[in-house]
Write an enzyme that holds these catalytic residues in place. Structure first.
Site, mmCIF file in Angstrom:
data_model
loop_
_atom_site.group_PDB
_atom_site.id
_atom_site.type_symbol
_atom_site.label_atom_id
_atom_site.label_comp_id
_atom_site.label_asym_id
_atom_site.label_seq_id
_atom_site.Cartn_x
_atom_site.Cartn_y
_atom_site.Cartn_z
ATOM 1 N N CYS A 190 -25.339 -2.930 -25.843
ATOM 2 C CA CYS A 190 -25.350 -2.089 -24.826
ATOM 3 C C CYS A 190 -26.836 -1.719 -24.252
ATOM 4 O O CYS A 190 -27.451 -3.136 -23.812
ATOM 5 C CB CYS A 190 -25.174 -0.771 -24.889
ATOM 6 S SG CYS A 190 -24.452 0.160 -24.036
ATOM 7 N N HIS B 135 -20.559 -2.287 -28.364
ATOM 8 C CA HIS B 135 -20.935 -0.947 -29.882
ATOM 9 C C HIS B 135 -19.708 -2.005 -30.806
ATOM 10 O O HIS B 135 -18.757 -1.820 -31.012
ATOM 11 C CB HIS B 135 -19.981 -0.119 -29.130
ATOM 12 C CG HIS B 135 -21.001 1.014 -28.672
ATOM 13 N ND1 HIS B 135 -22.308 2.254 -28.700
ATOM 14 C CD2 HIS B 135 -20.779 0.445 -27.240
ATOM 15 C CE1 HIS B 135 -21.874 2.583 -27.797
ATOM 16 N NE2 HIS B 135 -22.183 1.554 -27.171
ATOM 17 N N GLU C 20 -20.029 -0.560 -33.939
ATOM 18 C CA GLU C 20 -20.062 0.215 -34.484
ATOM 19 C C GLU C 20 -18.730 1.160 -35.069
ATOM 20 O O GLU C 20 -18.679 1.883 -35.853
ATOM 21 C CB GLU C 20 -21.088 1.440 -34.616
ATOM 22 C CG GLU C 20 -21.224 2.857 -33.744
ATOM 23 C CD GLU C 20 -20.999 1.737 -32.291
ATOM 24 O OE1 GLU C 20 -20.543 2.628 -31.315
ATOM 25 O OE2 GLU C 20 -21.679 0.686 -32.305
#
Length: 358
Positions: free
Chosen positions: A249, A334, A336
């Site tokens: 990011c 992202h 995660e």
């Protein structure tokens, strides 16, 4: 109490204020995630913004401490459709309304958020203000057009001090994570692969990072314009070639700037848990979670040592980069999965392999 959202172009959207006599100003953005409102509210990347949820049913599974992505919320306001006051989830500890009140997050609900989203997609992200319904609009619009939003918001969200996530794994690699607004789930996933993680403030110098003797360096997500922090870019430039580096990011954008590329502000950004990304090496499309309003300019990569590894299927924007000779790579999204899909967890394993020299 009746309230409204006023945009700087004069658009007005009516709703109900959770708190009386509230006024709050910020950049109005939207996210298309159907769940994960708590993770979004506590994601530091939304710092200074009025967050709009396109999905209409919000609060239906409550709030739980375990899903916090930071120690507090940094949003300026929350605009939603239905505010559920009777959540049904075995993990729920309190209602969303109670959480918003406790954390002093201004909320406007019973809003046609899809109308807000359609307008922003057409006109672009812009400043807005949440006010009581009887507020005079013309003066607010004039004030919005003159108002300058805070810059260098990384300073607001970064950790004030160094801290460490330990691991019981023997011979564990040591990763230094530069915190530009990192989410807890990212650190937990790095820790999950068996790494010791030392988290340092955003403006930690390259010499200080290297003095911690890391096996790898992680550049986190975060809010704002990457061009607002040239001093951080300079320190990242000094780290290149010293250790393997993985950025996501904002960290991805800062890496690009460090190698001579440029970034630009997108019309309305990518924010949601359903963004398709094509992995050019694997020839596969993964669904990703994203939260960014800036992107790397592809034309600026020509004379840099960076190559594109991932592209957004919807608009062909750059989603991943890799250095041609150094163990450095980054993604714009992202991996995660908090909230979002887990298609991209393999990226943490790639980082592990780089640290092992595989």
């Amino acid at each position: 109490m009746k309230g409204k959202l006023i945009l700087e172009d004069g658009s007005v959207y009516m709703g109900e204020l959770l708190q009386d006599n509230i006024k709050t100003v910020g950049e109005v953005v939207f996210t298309t995630t159907m769940t994960g409102y708590q993770e979004s509210l506590t994601d530091p990347s939304f710092c200074g913004q009025i967050l709009t949820m396109t999905y209409p049913l919000i609060g239906n599974y409550g709030i739980a401490q375990k899903f916090m992505q930071s120690h507090r919320s940094f949003v300026r306001g929350f605009v939603i459709g239905e505010l559920c006051d009777a959540p049904n989830n075995w993990q729920s500890e309190e209602t969303l309304a109670a959480f918003l009140e406790e954390n002093k997050i201004p909320c406007l609900y019973n809003v046609d958020t899809r109308a807000v989203t359609r307008h922003i997609r057409s006109a672009g992200a812009m400043k807005g203000v949440i006010v009581p319904a009887d507020t005079e609009e013309e003066s607010e619009i004039d004030a919005l057009q003159k108002e300058d939003l805070p810059r260098n918001v990384v300073e607001i969200v970064t950790t004030p001090e160094i801290y460490t996530l330990e691991t019981e794994q023997s011979n564990a690699p040591h990763i230094v994570a530069m915190d530009f607004g990192v989410k807890r789930s990212i650190l937990q996933n790095i820790n999950r692969i068996g790494a010791k993680v030392t988290v340092v403030p955003a403006h930690t110098s390259a010499d200080e990072v290297l003095s911690l003797n890391p096996d790898g360096i992680f550049l986190s997500n975060g809010p704002g314009d990457p061009a607002d922090v040239p001093e951080i870019v300079e320190e990242i430039r000094k780290l290149a070639g010293k250790r393997p580096i993985f950025g996501i990011c904002l960290g991805h954008q800062l890496l690009a700037l460090a190698f001579g590329a440029k970034t630009y502000k997108m019309k309305f950004g990518h924010r949601g848990g359903n963004q398709p990304v094509k992995n050019l090496k694997m020839g596969k499309v993964h669904i990703s979670a994203q939260n960014h309003g800036y992107a790397v300019d592809p034309a600026s990569l020509e004379k840099t040592p960076l190559i594109v590894t991932h592209l957004n299927v919807n608009d062909n924007t750059i989603e991943g980069l890799r250095h041609t000779s150094l163990p450095i790579f980054s993604v714009q999204y992202h991996p995660e999965a908090a909230p979002g899909p887990d298609d991209n967890m393999y990226l943490f394993d790639e980082f592990w392999n780089l640290m092992k020299g595989a």
